[in-house]
Design a protein around this motif. Structure first.
Motif, short mmCIF file in Angstrom:
data_model
loop_
_atom_site.label_atom_id
_atom_site.label_comp_id
_atom_site.label_asym_id
_atom_site.label_seq_id
_atom_site.Cartn_x
_atom_site.Cartn_y
_atom_site.Cartn_z
N SER A 1 -8.45 -4.92 -1.72
CA SER A 1 -9.08 -3.68 -2.17
C SER A 1 -8.17 -2.51 -1.82
N THR A 2 -8.58 -1.33 -2.24
CA THR A 2 -7.82 -0.13 -1.88
C THR A 2 -8.78 0.94 -1.39
N SER B 1 -9.45 4.51 -1.67
CA SER B 1 -8.99 5.54 -2.60
C SER B 1 -8.73 6.88 -1.91
N ASN C 1 0.83 -1.20 0.00
CA ASN C 1 0.00 0.00 0.00
C ASN C 1 0.86 1.26 0.00
N GLY D 1 -1.95 0.15 -9.92
CA GLY D 1 -3.03 -0.70 -9.44
C GLY D 1 -3.05 -2.07 -10.10
N THR E 1 -3.72 5.22 -1.59
CA THR E 1 -4.68 5.97 -0.79
C THR E 1 -4.17 7.39 -0.58
N GLN F 1 -5.49 -2.93 4.08
CA GLN F 1 -6.22 -3.49 2.94
C GLN F 1 -5.30 -4.37 2.10
N SER G 1 -6.08 2.09 6.02
CA SER G 1 -5.73 1.95 4.60
C SER G 1 -4.62 0.93 4.41
N ALA H 1 -2.52 5.47 -8.65
CA ALA H 1 -3.44 4.35 -8.51
C ALA H 1 -3.71 3.70 -9.86
N GLY I 1 -2.09 -0.95 -3.67
CA GLY I 1 -3.17 -0.07 -3.27
C GLY I 1 -2.65 1.33 -3.05
#
Length: 246
Positions: free
Chosen positions: A230-231, A233, A138, A176, A183, A227, A224, A172, A181
């Motif tokens: 998923s991410t 955002s 992340n 991605g 954020t 995760q 965040s 992202a 991920g």
């Protein structure tokens, strides 16, 4: 989710010597991560690292860094990856504000903000991306309310945070597909020593409970970082009466 959802993960936090960065280092360690702390003030980092190790029994790494220097930022990431055997989370938190109106801002203040808030974020991200791809980790950016809405006061600072937000969302799209991920967390006023360049710091200006606390921002960042598939955002953290009168 377990009590230590980041067990086995490694994280790097820039601007970790105070405020949001310090609180974030604690939050990630609390959740089980090994944490590298980066900033210029080595003594402050060592003190924080000792508290984290004592409180959370977590492994820490102090990496003194001038984020405005390309070489220093690259060395920061290389040292973290080497010591921890990889990197799962990068928190781009280091930032500064100085000067005021455009017509009165010195070139030195302009350069300082651009080199810290823009160049430093780019240097750290560029250096960390290969390790984050390998870990499918992340990449987290600390943005700002000032990066979402026009700001008459200090437009240059606001512009750097608009850049951070745009860069984050574009990254992202860029990484991605590699499982990373991305954020961006946008606080408004946070009760820290930030803002001292204009007189009172936010910690001096606001009483406890009036605005966002650094621990609240840190919890959003830690959420965040947890995760995996998923991410998150974008997360906005504002005091509850922020939009009163709009």
């Amino acid at each position: 989710m377990t009590d230590h959802p980041l067990d086995g993960k490694s994280a790097l936090v820039t601007g970790a010597s105070s405020g949001i960065g310090e609180a974030t280092a604690h939050a990630l360690a609390r959740d089980g991560a090994r944490v590298a702390l980066s900033a210029r003030r080595e003594k402050a980092l060592n003190d924080i690292a000792s508290k984290i190790e004592s409180e959370w029994d977590a492994e820490t790494l102090v990496v003194p860094t001038n984020i405005r220097s390309e070489d220093s930022a690259e060395e920061m990431v290389e040292t973290t990856v080497s010591e921890f055997g990889g990197l799962d989370v990068l928190v781009n938190n280091a930032g500064t504000a100085c000067g005021e109106s455009v017509e009165n801002m010195t070139t030195g203040d302009y350069d300082k903000m651009m080199e810290t808030n823009v160049d430093g974020v780019f240097y750290a991200t560029r250096a960390a991306v290969p390790a984050l791809k390998e870990a499918e980790g992340n990449l987290i950016f600390v943005g700002s309310f000032a990066g979402q809405y026009p700001r008459p006061f200090n437009p240059i600072y606001a512009a750097t945070k608009w850049w951070v937000r745009g860069f984050a969302h574009s990254m992202a799209g860029n990484v991605g597909t590699d499982g990373v991920g991305v954020t961006v967390v946008n606080p408004s006023e946070v009760r820290t020593d930030f803002g001292g360049a204009y007189g009172e710091t936010f910690a001096e200006r606001f009483d406890e409970g009036e605005v966002t606390e650094p621990e609240e921002v840190a919890d959003a960042i830690a959420f965040s970082a947890k995760q995996e598939n998923s991410t998150v955002s974008e997360l906005d953290l504002y005091r509850r009466d922020k939009f009163a009168g709009f």
